[in-house]
Scaffold this active site. Structure first.
Site, PDB file in Angstrom:
ATOM      1  CG  ASN A  10     -13.883 -27.881 -51.513  1.00  0.00           C
ATOM      2  OD1 ASN A  10     -14.833 -27.130 -51.395  1.00  0.00           O
ATOM      3  ND2 ASN A  10     -12.769 -27.766 -50.804  1.00  0.00           N
ATOM      4  CG  ASP A  70      -1.880 -30.822 -55.166  1.00  0.00           C
ATOM      5  OD1 ASP A  70      -2.780 -31.104 -54.345  1.00  0.00           O
ATOM      6  OD2 ASP A  70      -0.694 -31.183 -54.998  1.00  0.00           O
ATOM      7  N   GLY A 152      -8.522 -25.456 -42.877  1.00  0.00           N
ATOM      8  CA  GLY A 152      -7.114 -25.881 -42.835  1.00  0.00           C
ATOM      9  C   GLY A 152      -6.260 -24.964 -41.968  1.00  0.00           C
ATOM     10  CG  ASP A 154      -7.563 -20.417 -44.151  1.00  0.00           C
ATOM     11  OD1 ASP A 154      -6.522 -20.561 -44.823  1.00  0.00           O
ATOM     12  OD2 ASP A 154      -8.703 -20.435 -44.648  1.00  0.00           O
ATOM     13  CE  LYS A 174      -8.602 -19.115 -48.043  1.00  0.00           C
ATOM     14  NZ  LYS A 174      -8.812 -20.418 -47.429  1.00  0.00           N
ATOM     15  NE  ARG A 180      -8.741 -22.749 -53.295  1.00  0.00           N
ATOM     16  CZ  ARG A 180      -7.958 -23.175 -52.304  1.00  0.00           C
ATOM     17  NH1 ARG A 180      -7.003 -24.042 -52.509  1.00  0.00           N
ATOM     18  NH2 ARG A 180      -8.143 -22.732 -51.069  1.00  0.00           N
TER      19      ARG A 180
HETATM   20  P1  IMP Z   1      -5.947 -29.576 -51.809  1.00  0.00           P
HETATM   21  O1  IMP Z   1      -5.207 -28.865 -52.889  1.00  0.00           O
HETATM   22  O2  IMP Z   1      -7.386 -29.193 -51.791  1.00  0.00           O
HETATM   23  O3  IMP Z   1      -5.682 -31.040 -51.823  1.00  0.00           O
HETATM   24  O4  IMP Z   1      -5.388 -28.990 -50.429  1.00  0.00           O
HETATM   25  C1  IMP Z   1      -4.343 -29.599 -49.735  1.00  0.00           C
HETATM   26  C2  IMP Z   1      -4.221 -29.098 -48.320  1.00  0.00           C
HETATM   27  O5  IMP Z   1      -3.523 -27.840 -48.325  1.00  0.00           O
HETATM   28  C3  IMP Z   1      -5.516 -28.808 -47.577  1.00  0.00           C
HETATM   29  O6  IMP Z   1      -6.018 -29.978 -46.977  1.00  0.00           O
HETATM   30  C4  IMP Z   1      -5.051 -27.808 -46.535  1.00  0.00           C
HETATM   31  O7  IMP Z   1      -4.397 -28.485 -45.475  1.00  0.00           O
HETATM   32  C5  IMP Z   1      -3.996 -27.016 -47.286  1.00  0.00           C
HETATM   33  N1  IMP Z   1      -4.583 -25.816 -47.921  1.00  0.00           N
HETATM   34  C6  IMP Z   1      -4.712 -25.569 -49.252  1.00  0.00           C
HETATM   35  N2  IMP Z   1      -5.289 -24.362 -49.463  1.00  0.00           N
HETATM   36  C7  IMP Z   1      -5.547 -23.869 -48.232  1.00  0.00           C
HETATM   37  C8  IMP Z   1      -6.166 -22.653 -47.796  1.00  0.00           C
HETATM   38  O8  IMP Z   1      -6.631 -21.790 -48.577  1.00  0.00           O
HETATM   39  N3  IMP Z   1      -6.249 -22.494 -46.454  1.00  0.00           N
HETATM   40  C9  IMP Z   1      -5.790 -23.401 -45.560  1.00  0.00           C
HETATM   41  N4  IMP Z   1      -5.233 -24.550 -45.906  1.00  0.00           N
HETATM   42  C10 IMP Z   1      -5.098 -24.786 -47.247  1.00  0.00           C
END
Ligand code: IMP
Length: 194
Positions: A10, A70, A152, A154, A174, A180
């Site tokens: 990403n 994660d 996502g 947000d 943000k 994160r």
């Molecule tokens: P991953 O850690 O990138 O696999 O994120 C897993 C999932 O958590 C994402 O697909 C979103 O659905 C949700 N997510 C994680 N961080 C965020 C964020 O900062 N905003 C909105 N959704 C989030």
């Protein structure tokens, strides 16, 4: 100069980590830079387990110190769901996923809609046990999506301190307050001490 693989595909996440690690004596690599196409399956049931699986798996593939994260959304009234299943929640994505979450929470009043975003970062380094750090961002699940920024969940995630959802504040804001960013600053402190 030390090398560090950031185990993500990403570009947004890579930019966030690069900004927070600026000034460290580190050369960052990505999976794509190294031509690593393998996908490590997120088969764990906790954020820590999945971050560790990815950090150790990609370290084994690259031979480099590796950082993996994660993250996901935990809603108190849903017993912590969707949690590690946030990306796949309801078996749908995008706007349909926001609607699915709203449907699960139809009967839940404002005062009981407490939630948090969680991010766990695992650092795997040859000869060290994996190190874990965590960031959390508390908020409240809105009754309808608001704002067009972010990604996502947000638009449904209302921040009391900002009087706005995560999709209504700037990307810069943000990236300075997010789960994160909090975890990445803790990882920076570990990396700074070698
Ligand atoms: P991953 O850690 O990138 O696999 O994120 C897993 C999932 O958590 C994402 O697909 C979103 O659905 C949700 N997510 C994680 N961080 C965020 C964020 O900062 N905003 C909105 N959704 C989030």
């Amino acid at each position: 100069m030390h090398e560090l693989l950031i185990a993500t595909r990403n570009p947004g996440k890579l930019r966030e980590f690069a900004a927070i690690f600026a000034g460290l004596d580190l050369r960052l690599h990505t999976l794509d830079d190294l031509g690593i196409q393998d996908e490590i399956e997120e088969s764990g049931t906790t954020f820590a387990a999945n971050a560790t699986l990815k950090a150790e798996g990609y370290m084994a593939l690259s031979g480099l110190p590796t950082l993996a994260d994660d993250s996901g959304l935990e809603v108190a009234a849903l017993g912590g769901a969707p949690g590690v299943y946030s990306a796949r929640y309801g078996g749908v994505t995008g706007a349909a996923q926001l609607q699915y979450l709203l449907d699960q929470m139809k009967e839940i009043p404002w005062h009981a809609r407490l939630a948090r975003f969680v991010c766990v970062i695992a650092l795997a380094r040859p000869g060290h046990a994996p190190q874990l750090v965590e960031g959390r961002l508390p908020g409240v699940i809105e009754f309808e999506p608001k704002g067009s920024g972010g990604f996502g969940y947000d638009p449904l995630f209302y921040l009391l301190d900002e009087h706005a959802t995560l999709a209504e504040i700037t990307a810069e804001r943000k990236n300075s307050i997010s789960h994160r960013a909090i975890a990445a600053r803790a990882a920076r402190a570990i990396l700074a001490h070698g």
